[in-house]
Scaffold this active site. Structure first.
Site, mmCIF file in Angstrom:
data_model
loop_
_atom_site.group_PDB
_atom_site.id
_atom_site.type_symbol
_atom_site.label_atom_id
_atom_site.label_comp_id
_atom_site.label_asym_id
_atom_site.label_seq_id
_atom_site.Cartn_x
_atom_site.Cartn_y
_atom_site.Cartn_z
ATOM 1 N N LYS A 30 54.912 -15.167 -15.694
ATOM 2 C CA LYS A 30 55.105 -16.534 -16.190
ATOM 3 C C LYS A 30 55.580 -17.461 -15.077
ATOM 4 O O LYS A 30 55.162 -18.610 -14.991
ATOM 5 C CB LYS A 30 56.119 -16.565 -17.345
ATOM 6 C CG LYS A 30 55.515 -16.033 -18.643
ATOM 7 C CD LYS A 30 56.470 -16.189 -19.804
ATOM 8 C CE LYS A 30 55.895 -15.599 -21.075
ATOM 9 N NZ LYS A 30 56.830 -15.497 -22.159
ATOM 10 N N LYS A 70 44.977 -9.941 -22.669
ATOM 11 C CA LYS A 70 45.688 -9.869 -23.962
ATOM 12 C C LYS A 70 45.493 -11.164 -24.748
ATOM 13 O O LYS A 70 45.507 -12.251 -24.146
ATOM 14 C CB LYS A 70 47.174 -9.663 -23.644
ATOM 15 C CG LYS A 70 48.073 -9.505 -24.835
ATOM 16 C CD LYS A 70 49.530 -9.439 -24.416
ATOM 17 C CE LYS A 70 50.079 -10.797 -24.043
ATOM 18 N NZ LYS A 70 51.549 -10.881 -24.009
ATOM 19 N N LYS A 104 49.401 -16.449 -27.115
ATOM 20 C CA LYS A 104 49.654 -17.853 -27.450
ATOM 21 C C LYS A 104 49.630 -18.714 -26.198
ATOM 22 O O LYS A 104 49.145 -19.832 -26.207
ATOM 23 C CB LYS A 104 51.070 -17.996 -28.050
ATOM 24 C CG LYS A 104 51.168 -17.589 -29.480
ATOM 25 C CD LYS A 104 52.620 -17.657 -29.963
ATOM 26 C CE LYS A 104 53.337 -16.339 -29.720
ATOM 27 N NZ LYS A 104 54.397 -16.033 -30.687
#
Ligand code: TYM
Length: 374
Positions: free
Chosen positions: A153, A236, A239
Site C-alpha cells: 500500500k 486478488k 476494494k
C-alpha cells in the site's frame, strides 16, 4: 533482565484465560441465558472487516463472511466493523458513519444473529486502541516493516503519503484479536501474515509477563482463501485495487452482476476446466460456482463438458444473483430502521467491552501498570 533485548518470537506454553460469566451482560430471558452460557463454554472466534466501500464484495463474502455466519453456532463468536482500520487511509467523514452502518447491516443481512454472536463497531470499545499501544511497545520496528500489505500500500501511493497508522495497522489488528482471547480467526489468505504477527505478539507478551493471551490460529479455507479479480484473474479481488468491472458486490443489482460475470475474462479455448496456471479465469469462476452451489469442481467440469463458456457463465451469474438477492433485501430492511441497528451495535459493544476490560485488567496487572482506582 532480557525484557527489551530483542523482538524474536518468544514461545511459552499457553492456556486459555478463564471466561467467567459476567454480571453485566444480562441476557433477558431463560432461553437467552442458556444460549449465552452455552456460547461461553465454546472456543472463541473473532474477526473484523473494514467499512471502506458501499458494499462488501464476493471475495469478502466467500473468504470471510460465510465462515463468520457458520461459526456462530459452534464458537463464541465476536465480529467487528473495524472503522479505526479504515481511517488508516483517508475517509470522507460525511460517508464513514453511513458505510459503518451499511457494513453492519450487510453482516446481519448475510446471517449474523445478535443472539448468537457479538457484533460491534471497533471504535465503540476503547480498549482496542489502548492494547494496540501496549503491543506496539513490544513490536520491533523491523518486524512491523516486514508486513507485506503495508509495503504494497505504501509503495502504491508513495512512502511520504503512508500514515504511521497504516504502518501500525497490524498491531491494532493483533489488539482486536488478543483482547477477546480468540482461539481462531476466520479470514482470507491476505490476512495470514497479520495473524502470524498476532500470534507472535501473544507469545512474546506471555513469555515476558506471564500467561495473559491465547495465541490465535488462522481459520482459512483453501478453496475460497483468495477470490480473484474478474478482469485480472491473477490479482486478488480487492476494494482498493480492482476495477469496478473486476468486482462483484454483494449489494449489486442483479443486472450488474449478470453483466460483470458475462464480461469476466476467460482463457483461450472453450473448455470449462480448472487449471490455475493455464486457465486462471475459468478456475476462479469454477471456485466461485463450487463455493456457492456446494457442488465439487469435478462435478461442474462434467456438467459443462462441451457446452462452452457462455452457458457456464450464465448459470453462474444466476447463482450469484440468487445468493445475494436475500442479503440485499435484508440489508435494505435493516438500514430502514437505523435506530434499531444502532441498538444492536450498542448491545454488541457493551458485551464486547465486558470481555475487553477483563483482558485489559490482566494486561495492566501483568505489566506493572498501576491499576486506576474505580
Ligand atoms: P478487509 O476488510 O480487507 O477484508 C475482510 C475479509 O475479507 C477477506 N478478503 C478476501 N477473501 C478472499 N478473497 C478475496 N479476494 C478477499 N478480499 C478480502 C479478508 O481476508 C478479510 O478476512 N485487516 C483486516 C480487517 C481486520 C481483522 C481484524 C480481521 C481488522 N482487525 C481482526 C481479523 C481479525 C482487513 O483489512 O480485512
Amino acid at each position: 533482565m532480557r525484557l527489551w533485548s530483542h523482538f524474536g518470537p518468544d514461545v511459552a506454553p499457553v492456556k486459555s484465560l478463564a471466561r467467567e460469566p459476567d454480571a453485566q451482560r444480562q441476557p433477558t430471558t431463560p432461553m437467552k441465558i442458556r444460549a449465552r452460557l452455552l456460547r461461553m463454554s465454546r472456543l472463541r472466534v473473532l474477526s473484523g472487516i473494514q467499512p471502506t466501500a458501499d458494499s462488501f464484495h464476493l471475495g469478502n463474502y466467500l473468504g470471510a463472511l460465510r465462515q463468520w455466519v457458520a461459526l456462530q453456532d459452534t464458537y463464541d463468536a465476536f465480529y467487528c466493523v473495524v472503522d479505526l482500520h479504515a481511517i488508516t487511509l483517508p475517509q470522507d467523514p460525511a460517508l464513514l458513519p453511513h458505510r459503518t452502518r451499511v457494513a453492519a447491516a450487510q453482516l446481519l443481512g448475510a446471517g449474523l444473529d445478535p443472539d448468537r454472536c457479538t457484533l460491534f463497531v471497533q471504535s465503540h470499545v476503547p480498549e482496542h486502541t489502548e492494547l494496540a499501544w501496549i503491543l506496539g511497545c513490544i513490536t520491533g520496528f523491523g518486524e512491523a516493516s516486514r508486513m507485506t500489505q503495508f509495503k504494497d500500500k505504501s509503495a502504491k501511493d508513495g512512502h511520504d503519503q503512508a500514515s504511521v497508522g497504516l504502518f501500525t495497522y497490524p498491531i491494532l489488528q493483533a489488539a482486536d484479536i488478543l483482547l477477546y482471547q480468540a482461539d481462531r480467526v476466520p479470514v482470507g489468505e491476505d490476512q495470514r501474515q497479520h495473524l502470524e504477527l498476532s500470534r507472535t505478539l501473544a507469545q512474546r507478551f506471555n513469555h515476558r509477563y506471564g500467561q495473559t493471551f491465547v495465541p490465535p490460529q488462522p481459520y482459512i479455507l483453501d478453496e475460497v482463501a483468495k477470490i480473484y479479480d474478474l478482469q485480472d484473474p491473477t490479482a486478488k479481488m480487492s476494494k482498493s485495487s480492482s476495477s469496478p468491472q473486476g468486482i462483484v458486490d454483494v449489494l449489486d443489482e442483479p443486472d450488474a452482476i449478470r453483466r460483470k460475470i458475462a464480461r469476466a475474462v476467460t482463457d483461450p479455448g472453450s473448455e470449462v476446466r480448472a487449471d490455475p496456471e493455464a486457465k486462471p479465469g475459468v478456475t476462479n469462476l469454477l471456485r466461485i460456482y463450487s463455493a456457492l452451489s456446494g457442488e465439487p469442481i469435478a462435478t461442474l467440469e462434467a456438467k459443462y463438458a462441451g457446452s462452452g463458456y457462455g452457458v457456464f457463465k450464465k448459470d453462474l451469474a444466476e447463482l450469484v444473483v440468487a445468493s445475494f438477492a436475500p442479503i440485499r433485501e435484508k440489508t435494505r430492511q435493516i438500514l430502514a430502521d437505523e435506530a434499531g441497528l444502532d441498538r444492536v451495535l450498542a448491545h454488541g459493544a457493551a458485551q464486547a467491552h465486558q470481555v475487553a476490560s477483563q483482558t485489559m485488567t490482566a494486561v495492566r496487572d501483568h505489566m506493572g501498570l498501576l491499576q486506576p482506582v474505580p
